[in-house]
Design a protein around this motif. Structure first.
Motif, PDB file in Angstrom:
ATOM      1  N   PHE A   1       0.857  -0.819  -0.475  1.00  0.00           N
ATOM      2  CA  PHE A   1      -0.461  -0.040  -0.047  1.00  0.00           C
ATOM      3  C   PHE A   1       0.788   1.431   0.165  1.00  0.00           C
ATOM      4  O   PHE A   1       1.825   1.110   0.640  1.00  0.00           O
ATOM      5  N   GLU A   2       0.825   2.082  -1.035  1.00  0.00           N
ATOM      6  CA  GLU A   2       1.536   3.419  -1.454  1.00  0.00           C
ATOM      7  C   GLU A   2       0.295   4.583  -0.149  1.00  0.00           C
ATOM      8  O   GLU A   2      -0.605   4.336  -0.906  1.00  0.00           O
ATOM      9  N   PRO A   3       1.493   5.378   0.029  1.00  0.00           N
ATOM     10  CA  PRO A   3       2.317   5.592   0.391  1.00  0.00           C
ATOM     11  C   PRO A   3       3.200   4.713   1.078  1.00  0.00           C
ATOM     12  O   PRO A   3       2.210   4.192   2.530  1.00  0.00           O
ATOM     13  N   TYR A   4       4.261   3.868   1.182  1.00  0.00           N
ATOM     14  CA  TYR A   4       4.852   2.482   2.515  1.00  0.00           C
ATOM     15  C   TYR A   4       5.872   2.857   2.825  1.00  0.00           C
ATOM     16  O   TYR A   4       6.723   3.618   2.435  1.00  0.00           O
ATOM     17  N   TYR A   5       6.272   2.460   4.009  1.00  0.00           N
ATOM     18  CA  TYR A   5       7.803   3.002   4.952  1.00  0.00           C
ATOM     19  C   TYR A   5       8.677   2.119   3.885  1.00  0.00           C
ATOM     20  O   TYR A   5       8.757   0.973   3.309  1.00  0.00           O
ATOM     21  N   ASP A   6       9.335   3.213   3.850  1.00  0.00           N
ATOM     22  CA  ASP A   6      10.871   2.909   2.533  1.00  0.00           C
ATOM     23  C   ASP A   6      11.554   1.667   3.023  1.00  0.00           C
ATOM     24  O   ASP A   6      11.971   0.951   1.871  1.00  0.00           O
ATOM     25  N   SER A   7      11.958   0.979   4.025  1.00  0.00           N
ATOM     26  CA  SER A   7      12.756  -0.056   3.121  1.00  0.00           C
ATOM     27  C   SER A   7      11.754  -1.136   2.794  1.00  0.00           C
ATOM     28  O   SER A   7      12.310  -2.338   2.566  1.00  0.00           O
ATOM     29  N   TYR A   8      10.527  -0.994   2.605  1.00  0.00           N
ATOM     30  CA  TYR A   8      10.036  -2.483   1.619  1.00  0.00           C
ATOM     31  C   TYR A   8      10.428  -2.279   0.971  1.00  0.00           C
ATOM     32  O   TYR A   8      10.551  -3.173   0.038  1.00  0.00           O
ATOM     33  N   ALA A   9      10.358  -1.217   0.139  1.00  0.00           N
ATOM     34  CA  ALA A   9      11.056  -1.106  -1.466  1.00  0.00           C
ATOM     35  C   ALA A   9      11.978  -1.719  -1.555  1.00  0.00           C
ATOM     36  O   ALA A   9      12.428  -2.598  -2.660  1.00  0.00           O
ATOM     37  N   ALA A  10      13.115  -1.496  -0.650  1.00  0.00           N
ATOM     38  CA  ALA A  10      14.248  -2.125  -0.333  1.00  0.00           C
ATOM     39  C   ALA A  10      14.794  -3.490  -0.691  1.00  0.00           C
ATOM     40  O   ALA A  10      15.210  -4.016  -1.525  1.00  0.00           O
ATOM     41  N   ALA A  11      14.269  -3.871   0.184  1.00  0.00           N
ATOM     42  CA  ALA A  11      13.634  -5.379   0.975  1.00  0.00           C
ATOM     43  C   ALA A  11      13.290  -5.981  -0.674  1.00  0.00           C
ATOM     44  O   ALA A  11      13.967  -7.235  -0.528  1.00  0.00           O
ATOM     45  N   ILE A  12      12.215  -5.570  -1.380  1.00  0.00           N
ATOM     46  CA  ILE A  12      12.070  -6.378  -2.609  1.00  0.00           C
ATOM     47  C   ILE A  12      12.359  -5.847  -3.685  1.00  0.00           C
ATOM     48  O   ILE A  12      12.536  -7.613  -4.121  1.00  0.00           O
ATOM     49  N   ALA A  13      13.538  -5.520  -3.596  1.00  0.00           N
ATOM     50  CA  ALA A  13      14.513  -5.065  -4.811  1.00  0.00           C
ATOM     51  C   ALA A  13      15.409  -5.918  -4.670  1.00  0.00           C
ATOM     52  O   ALA A  13      15.449  -6.509  -5.631  1.00  0.00           O
ATOM     53  N   LEU A  14      16.396  -5.954  -2.892  1.00  0.00           N
ATOM     54  CA  LEU A  14      17.133  -6.664  -2.988  1.00  0.00           C
ATOM     55  C   LEU A  14      16.738  -8.278  -3.134  1.00  0.00           C
ATOM     56  O   LEU A  14      17.760  -9.179  -3.632  1.00  0.00           O
TER      57      LEU A  14
ATOM     58  N   GLY B   1      15.377  -9.326  -6.400  1.00  0.00           N
ATOM     59  CA  GLY B   1      14.541  -9.387  -7.422  1.00  0.00           C
ATOM     60  C   GLY B   1      13.431  -9.436  -7.497  1.00  0.00           C
ATOM     61  O   GLY B   1      13.147  -9.603  -8.597  1.00  0.00           O
ATOM     62  N   ALA B   2      12.114  -9.166  -6.736  1.00  0.00           N
ATOM     63  CA  ALA B   2      11.120  -9.008  -6.460  1.00  0.00           C
ATOM     64  C   ALA B   2      10.574  -7.630  -7.269  1.00  0.00           C
ATOM     65  O   ALA B   2      10.932  -6.852  -7.012  1.00  0.00           O
ATOM     66  N   VAL B   3       9.189  -7.638  -7.250  1.00  0.00           N
ATOM     67  CA  VAL B   3       8.823  -6.660  -7.855  1.00  0.00           C
ATOM     68  C   VAL B   3       8.091  -5.981  -7.364  1.00  0.00           C
ATOM     69  O   VAL B   3       6.587  -6.797  -6.863  1.00  0.00           O
ATOM     70  N   ARG B   4       7.608  -4.523  -6.879  1.00  0.00           N
ATOM     71  CA  ARG B   4       6.389  -3.862  -6.024  1.00  0.00           C
ATOM     72  C   ARG B   4       5.512  -3.734  -7.064  1.00  0.00           C
ATOM     73  O   ARG B   4       5.536  -3.382  -8.075  1.00  0.00           O
ATOM     74  N   ARG B   5       4.585  -3.601  -6.638  1.00  0.00           N
ATOM     75  CA  ARG B   5       3.127  -3.409  -6.608  1.00  0.00           C
ATOM     76  C   ARG B   5       2.607  -2.602  -6.201  1.00  0.00           C
ATOM     77  O   ARG B   5       1.551  -3.031  -5.280  1.00  0.00           O
ATOM     78  N   PRO B   6       2.102  -1.232  -6.493  1.00  0.00           N
ATOM     79  CA  PRO B   6       2.222  -0.358  -5.050  1.00  0.00           C
ATOM     80  C   PRO B   6       0.048  -0.284  -5.648  1.00  0.00           C
ATOM     81  O   PRO B   6      -0.135  -0.697  -6.686  1.00  0.00           O
ATOM     82  N   VAL B   7      -0.289  -0.478  -4.083  1.00  0.00           N
ATOM     83  CA  VAL B   7      -1.947  -0.036  -3.851  1.00  0.00           C
ATOM     84  C   VAL B   7      -1.926   1.271  -3.055  1.00  0.00           C
ATOM     85  O   VAL B   7      -1.552   1.169  -2.080  1.00  0.00           O
ATOM     86  N   ALA B   8      -2.855   2.057  -4.409  1.00  0.00           N
ATOM     87  CA  ALA B   8      -2.775   3.646  -3.530  1.00  0.00           C
ATOM     88  C   ALA B   8      -3.693   3.232  -1.321  1.00  0.00           C
ATOM     89  O   ALA B   8      -5.064   3.153  -2.344  1.00  0.00           O
ATOM     90  N   LEU B   9      -3.484   4.605  -0.683  1.00  0.00           N
ATOM     91  CA  LEU B   9      -4.441   4.912   0.330  1.00  0.00           C
ATOM     92  C   LEU B   9      -4.419   6.272  -0.651  1.00  0.00           C
ATOM     93  O   LEU B   9      -3.722   7.397  -0.436  1.00  0.00           O
ATOM     94  N   ARG B  10      -5.827   6.421  -0.314  1.00  0.00           N
ATOM     95  CA  ARG B  10      -5.766   7.675  -0.661  1.00  0.00           C
ATOM     96  C   ARG B  10      -7.070   8.679   0.494  1.00  0.00           C
ATOM     97  O   ARG B  10      -8.137   8.173   1.115  1.00  0.00           O
ATOM     98  N   PRO B  11      -6.554   9.950   0.760  1.00  0.00           N
ATOM     99  CA  PRO B  11      -7.530  10.546   1.298  1.00  0.00           C
ATOM    100  C   PRO B  11      -8.843  10.064   1.525  1.00  0.00           C
ATOM    101  O   PRO B  11      -9.363  10.963   0.090  1.00  0.00           O
ATOM    102  N   VAL B  12     -10.416   9.484   1.373  1.00  0.00           N
ATOM    103  CA  VAL B  12     -11.373   9.817   1.988  1.00  0.00           C
ATOM    104  C   VAL B  12     -12.141   9.883   3.082  1.00  0.00           C
ATOM    105  O   VAL B  12     -11.401   9.390   3.837  1.00  0.00           O
TER     106      VAL B  12
END
Ligand code: PMP
Ligand code: GLN
Length: 381
Positions: A110-123, A125-136
């Motif tokens: 879920f984006e915005p996401y805690y920064d280490s998630y993107a790095a862990a996924i990259a380490l 070799g996986a691919v992140r698929r973001p799903v937006a959190l929007r103000p409602v």
């Protein structure tokens, strides 16, 4: 890893140190955890607990974690084989993603996401698929259809952070049920980051995803002592998961750090057993601090969203005549002597978060008041 550069937290804390600004950026408290817990750590060091503890963690901490999960959530984990002590939640998340994702696997975040998630996924070799959190209606939330649409044949896991950093959203039972249904339908592993599990406000309760029917067996539940006991520098976290998943995570963890530091483990075990009243008081305190900072930010002219959990308030900077959070936070020490975090750095699609800025309220009242006084100058420019 070049694209990851330096974390925004390190960058903004360095900016605060360099300019002497009040640091409402990086989320760490400016007061200590329960005194008896601190004494336990000091006594452990003085008493000679200074060599490698067992790889899975010290038995007394694993036992205390298992007891805490059972008492709080009714979740039963075997301390031998279903609990693993890690170097903070950060290592737990990285080791889990590395252990369970192959190159090319997709991980929902879920984006915005805690920064280490993107790095862990990259380490991994996986691919992140973001799903937006929007103000409602004043809170950040996801669209269940968008979540569903993000699942594909390579989706392996979903990272679920609730209470959520950086938005302060606490997922509702309905939201969690939608996530749980999706995990079961598509055979996904849930990796849950619950480091703010105790820090919820206004009577909102944190519900672990693992408590939903059919979820315990496919969930790697992660938490840490940092936020619960105001000891972010202790870097003591844990994973609770079924034996096969725990073993997989441990097999990676042993080559990242082998084991976590010993003295903190016995102190945290003590705190989980004896300091939950202290945590309840912390939660009341933080709730008042949240209100205090929200008031100051509103008075200064920000658009303010009310968080139900965590240390953080999201603000909209557009009412103050600014459009870009990165430019704004870089200027803020000079404009008002305060440091904050631009929310857009936590997105794959930064345009969704361009005008949001995060402020931390885990600070002494006088610090919050001084920041509010300084920020009031923004509206008078
Ligand atoms: N997850 C989230 C959502 C966080 O905000 C943080 C920062 N405390 C962490 C993980 C890292 O926790 P730890 O310091 O225990 O590694
Ligand atoms: N979790 C903290 C925050 O969100 C920062 C931790 C860190 O510096 N990596 O502010």
């Amino acid at each position: 890893m070049r694209e990851f550069g330096t974390t925004v937290f390190a960058e903004m804390t360095a900016l605060a140190v360099r300019t002497g600004a009040i640091n409402l950026g990086q989320g760490f408290p400016d007061t200590d955890g329960p005194p008896a817990m601190l004494e336990r750590a000091a006594a452990a060091i003085g008493g000679g607990l200074n060599q490698y503890p067992p790889g899975p963690g010290m038995p007394e901490l694993r036992q205390a974690v298992a007891e805490h999960r059972k008492e709080h959530y009714g979740l039963v984990y075997d301390p031998d084989g279903e609990v693993l002590v890690t170097v903070g939640a950060t290592e737990a998340v990285s080791a889990t993603v590395l252990a369970l994702c192959e190159a090319g696997d997709e991980v929902l975040v879920f984006e915005p996401y805690y920064d280490s998630y993107a790095a862990a996924i990259a380490l991994a070799g996986a691919v992140r698929r973001p799903v937006a959190l929007r103000p409602v209606d004043g809170r950040f939330a996801f669209d269940p259809d968008e979540l569903r649409a993000a699942v594909g044949p390579r989706t392996r896991a979903i990272l679920v952070n609730s209470p959520h950093n950086p938005t302060g959203t606490v997922f509702t039972r309905d939201e969690l049920a939608a996530i749980a249904a999706l995990c079961q339908e598509h055979d996904l592993i849930a990796i849950t980051d619950e480091v703010y599990e105790h820090l919820t406000y206004d009577g909102v309760e944190h519900v672990p995803l693992a408590t939903f029917p059919g979820m315990r067996e496919r969930t790697v539940m992660i938490s840490s002592a940092g936020k619960t006991f105001s000891a972010t520098g202790w870097k003591t976290g844990w994973v609770c998961a079924p034996p096969a998943l725990t073993t997989a995570v441990q097999s990676v963890k042993q080559f990242l750090t082998f084991t976590a530091s010993a003295p903190w483990q016995v102190a945290v075990a003590y705190a989980l057993r004896h300091e939950l009243d202290w945590v309840a008081a912390l939660r009341r305190d933080l709730s008042a601090k949240r209100d205090r900072l929200m008031e100051g930010l509103s008075a200064a002219g920000f658009g303010v969203l009310r968080p139900s959990g965590t240390y953080f308030v999201q603000t909209d900077i557009r009412p103050l005549g600014f459009a870009d959070g990165i430019a704004f936070t870089r200027e803020l020490p000079e404009l008002a002597g305060v440091v904050a975090i631009p929310t857009q750095v936590f997105y794959d699609r930064p345009e969704f978060g361009r005008h949001f800025v995060r402020f931390a309220f885990c600070k002494r009242d006088e610090v919050i008041d001084e920041a509010a006084t300084r920020l009031a100058a923004l509206g008078r420019r």
